[in-house]
Design an enzyme around this catalytic site. Sequence first.
Site, PDB file in Angstrom:
ATOM      1  CE  LYS A  90      56.413  13.793 -37.845  1.00  0.00           C
ATOM      2  NZ  LYS A  90      57.206  13.424 -36.654  1.00  0.00           N
ATOM      3  CD  GLN A 111      56.910   6.126 -39.709  1.00  0.00           C
ATOM      4  OE1 GLN A 111      57.215   5.279 -38.881  1.00  0.00           O
ATOM      5  NE2 GLN A 111      55.806   6.834 -39.616  1.00  0.00           N
ATOM      6  CE  LYS A 114      53.221   3.475 -40.383  1.00  0.00           C
ATOM      7  NZ  LYS A 114      53.343   3.217 -38.946  1.00  0.00           N
ATOM      8  CE  LYS A 126      59.411   3.925 -35.117  1.00  0.00           C
ATOM      9  NZ  LYS A 126      57.964   4.222 -35.213  1.00  0.00           N
ATOM     10  N   GLY A 165      56.948  10.157 -31.015  1.00  0.00           N
ATOM     11  CA  GLY A 165      56.859   9.074 -30.037  1.00  0.00           C
ATOM     12  C   GLY A 165      56.698   7.706 -30.696  1.00  0.00           C
ATOM     13  CG  ASP A 166      57.267   3.419 -31.905  1.00  0.00           C
ATOM     14  OD1 ASP A 166      56.366   3.400 -32.743  1.00  0.00           O
ATOM     15  OD2 ASP A 166      57.844   2.372 -31.535  1.00  0.00           O
ATOM     16  CB  THR A 209      48.047   6.056 -33.538  1.00  0.00           C
ATOM     17  OG1 THR A 209      49.062   7.038 -33.695  1.00  0.00           O
ATOM     18  CG2 THR A 209      48.423   4.811 -34.308  1.00  0.00           C
ATOM     19  CG  ASN A 240      49.299   6.890 -27.950  1.00  0.00           C
ATOM     20  OD1 ASN A 240      49.214   6.765 -29.158  1.00  0.00           O
ATOM     21  ND2 ASN A 240      48.865   7.972 -27.330  1.00  0.00           N
ATOM     22  CB  SER A 376      53.273  13.546 -36.519  1.00  0.00           C
ATOM     23  OG  SER A 376      53.345  12.962 -35.239  1.00  0.00           O
TER      24      SER A 376
HETATM   25  P1  NDP Z   1      53.096   2.113 -25.922  1.00  0.00           P
HETATM   26  O1  NDP Z   1      54.464   1.987 -25.366  1.00  0.00           O
HETATM   27  O2  NDP Z   1      52.245   3.226 -25.481  1.00  0.00           O
HETATM   28  O3  NDP Z   1      52.282   0.761 -25.695  1.00  0.00           O
HETATM   29  C1  NDP Z   1      52.734  -0.460 -26.168  1.00  0.00           C
HETATM   30  C2  NDP Z   1      51.871  -1.551 -25.570  1.00  0.00           C
HETATM   31  O4  NDP Z   1      52.279  -2.811 -26.092  1.00  0.00           O
HETATM   32  C3  NDP Z   1      51.992  -1.654 -24.064  1.00  0.00           C
HETATM   33  O5  NDP Z   1      50.781  -2.122 -23.561  1.00  0.00           O
HETATM   34  C4  NDP Z   1      53.105  -2.675 -23.889  1.00  0.00           C
HETATM   35  O6  NDP Z   1      53.037  -3.359 -22.654  1.00  0.00           O
HETATM   36  C5  NDP Z   1      52.815  -3.627 -25.020  1.00  0.00           C
HETATM   37  N1  NDP Z   1      54.067  -4.243 -25.508  1.00  0.00           N
HETATM   38  C6  NDP Z   1      55.193  -3.616 -25.895  1.00  0.00           C
HETATM   39  N2  NDP Z   1      56.141  -4.507 -26.250  1.00  0.00           N
HETATM   40  C7  NDP Z   1      55.587  -5.705 -26.061  1.00  0.00           C
HETATM   41  C8  NDP Z   1      56.054  -7.017 -26.250  1.00  0.00           C
HETATM   42  N3  NDP Z   1      57.298  -7.272 -26.708  1.00  0.00           N
HETATM   43  N4  NDP Z   1      55.179  -8.031 -25.969  1.00  0.00           N
HETATM   44  C9  NDP Z   1      53.919  -7.770 -25.534  1.00  0.00           C
HETATM   45  N5  NDP Z   1      53.435  -6.543 -25.328  1.00  0.00           N
HETATM   46  C10 NDP Z   1      54.250  -5.542 -25.592  1.00  0.00           C
HETATM   47  O7  NDP Z   1      53.294   2.124 -27.512  1.00  0.00           O
HETATM   48  P2  NDP Z   1      52.274   2.605 -28.615  1.00  0.00           P
HETATM   49  O8  NDP Z   1      50.887   2.287 -28.202  1.00  0.00           O
HETATM   50  O9  NDP Z   1      52.647   3.980 -28.997  1.00  0.00           O
HETATM   51  O10 NDP Z   1      52.704   1.678 -29.850  1.00  0.00           O
HETATM   52  C11 NDP Z   1      52.135   0.394 -30.056  1.00  0.00           C
HETATM   53  C12 NDP Z   1      52.405  -0.039 -31.478  1.00  0.00           C
HETATM   54  O11 NDP Z   1      51.838   0.921 -32.384  1.00  0.00           O
HETATM   55  C13 NDP Z   1      53.874  -0.136 -31.881  1.00  0.00           C
HETATM   56  O12 NDP Z   1      54.030  -1.148 -32.856  1.00  0.00           O
HETATM   57  C14 NDP Z   1      54.137   1.215 -32.527  1.00  0.00           C
HETATM   58  O13 NDP Z   1      55.240   1.169 -33.427  1.00  0.00           O
HETATM   59  C15 NDP Z   1      52.824   1.410 -33.279  1.00  0.00           C
HETATM   60  N6  NDP Z   1      52.514   2.771 -33.645  1.00  0.00           N
HETATM   61  C16 NDP Z   1      52.401   3.760 -32.710  1.00  0.00           C
HETATM   62  C17 NDP Z   1      52.068   5.035 -33.082  1.00  0.00           C
HETATM   63  C18 NDP Z   1      51.834   6.114 -32.077  1.00  0.00           C
HETATM   64  O14 NDP Z   1      51.397   7.195 -32.490  1.00  0.00           O
HETATM   65  N7  NDP Z   1      52.072   5.898 -30.805  1.00  0.00           N
HETATM   66  C19 NDP Z   1      51.889   5.395 -34.495  1.00  0.00           C
HETATM   67  C20 NDP Z   1      51.912   4.260 -35.394  1.00  0.00           C
HETATM   68  C21 NDP Z   1      52.251   3.018 -34.967  1.00  0.00           C
HETATM   69  P3  NDP Z   1      53.611  -2.673 -21.306  1.00  0.00           P
HETATM   70  O15 NDP Z   1      52.509  -1.773 -20.824  1.00  0.00           O
HETATM   71  O16 NDP Z   1      53.863  -3.847 -20.425  1.00  0.00           O
HETATM   72  O17 NDP Z   1      54.839  -1.942 -21.702  1.00  0.00           O
END
Ligand code: NDP
Length: 444
Positions: A90, A111, A114, A126, A165-166, A209, A240, A376
């Site tokens: 997962k 993961q 976690k 992943k 998603g991610d 999250t 997200n 999830s």
């Molecule tokens: P999103 O794509 O929804 O958002 C990511 C955010 O981070 C956006 O604001 C993006 O900017 C910014 N970002 C992405 N890459 C970079 C970078 N290289 N430098 C600076 N800013 C960056 O992703 P999520 O919110 O889903 O995920 C965020 C983190 O949380 C990740 O590490 C993910 O692995 C982790 N995560 C997510 C989960 C989930 O349920 N969604 C669960 C557990 C962990 P921009 O808007 O410009 O793209």
Amino acid sequence: MSYVDDVLARVQEKNASEPEFLQAAEEVLESLRPVIEANEEKYRREALLERLCEPDRQFKFRVPWVDDKGQVQVNTGYRVQFNNSIGPYKGGIRLHPSVNIGIIKFLGFEQIFKNSLTGLPIGGGKGGSDFDPKGKSDREVMAFCQSFMTELCKYIGADVDVPAGDIGTGAREIGYMFGQFKRIRGSYEGVLTGKGLSYGGSLARTEATGYGLVYITEELLKDHGTDLKGKTVVVSGAGNVAIYAIQKAQQLGAKVVTCSDSTGWIYDPEGIDVDLLKEVKEVKRARLTEYKAKRPSAEYHEGRGVWQIKCDVALPCATQNELLLDDAKQLVANGVTAVCEGANMPTTLDATKYLQDNGVLFICGKASNAGGVATSALEMSQNSERLSWTFEEVDAKLQGIMKNIYHNISEAAKRYGMEGNYVAGANIAGFEKVADAMLAQGIC
Ligand code: NDP
């Protein structure tokens, strides 16, 4: 040489071109030292750590698709099935130009622990691609997702491997991938989570999250005699995780004053307007300059910089290695009390150590962002019983899970004489269950 050092040296040699994976493996193995030392002979004979650090299997594949101009584009797809000792693989699918096998391996490795911490039966995996959904039309995103799933569908299934998603993969992408899976395999099953509510998604998965991150932060603060009410909170990211962390922190009485994306960041001393942020990011998929344009109290700055803002609590929610040693120094100088990770590995190893050495309460992502994957797994349960639970039911379960995680990691750290070290506690508590299952299942 100790068993841990032995394995670390071999992992470094074998994976020299994968810095993120090495960083994650080093963090985990270092903090497992006391557990490993207590069972050194047995674990060495069973090659437990070598097996833990080597994925069960990994797939790399071509993803051809046609853009709106009729041009064929080619991306690379990945799926790493790391460890299924306690349940089906997962883990999410990351769509971002920076994606490579090392990043997917680090995420899959994290993961494992976690998912174990959630207390639910899910293994670690992943996937992702170097495809960038930004600036693409819906049709182009659909063409990519369908091609990606055409290959991925050979390796996944509701009892085998359940992606989610991610970064870059939200409800739209999951919908296109689910449709293609169904079309090719002819099977309507809970093969993906994060689905839309009309076709098997779970209420509260979108929020899980970010909400979970705030629930565990609140539990941490309560355990130290305080709470989020009236606290100033700094958040990075505007995706997200960040959006729903901001929303829940504000509901609990905190003032969240920053957010950021990959081009710049917002400082809004009156508190982030979540509805406006959602409109800009979730609906228009626009830059944060649009937030600034509609919000007179906000400042917009190019580049990175949220950690320089004075705060009580910091929640990094964007991406890996976004909180560096200098940022940690700035946060400590400004009197931060707690840092809890919403993203996966956003804090570098030296920054983490600096925060811990300076008495900052620090919870690592594999514990503090586990609410997403936990929900999830709740979506998988609902799919299996062909029922949908209410938002309140799922949210209540999420709160219970996050509280349990906090107390489990806290207790594990105490048991090994490292009270207050929640990184060690998370790694130990996550590891123990997986190790037991691996040993019970023989050499595989
Ligand atoms: P999103 O794509 O929804 O958002 C990511 C955010 O981070 C956006 O604001 C993006 O900017 C910014 N970002 C992405 N890459 C970079 C970078 N290289 N430098 C600076 N800013 C960056 O992703 P999520 O919110 O889903 O995920 C965020 C983190 O949380 C990740 O590490 C993910 O692995 C982790 N995560 C997510 C989960 C989930 O349920 N969604 C669960 C557990 C962990 P921009 O808007 O410009 O793209």
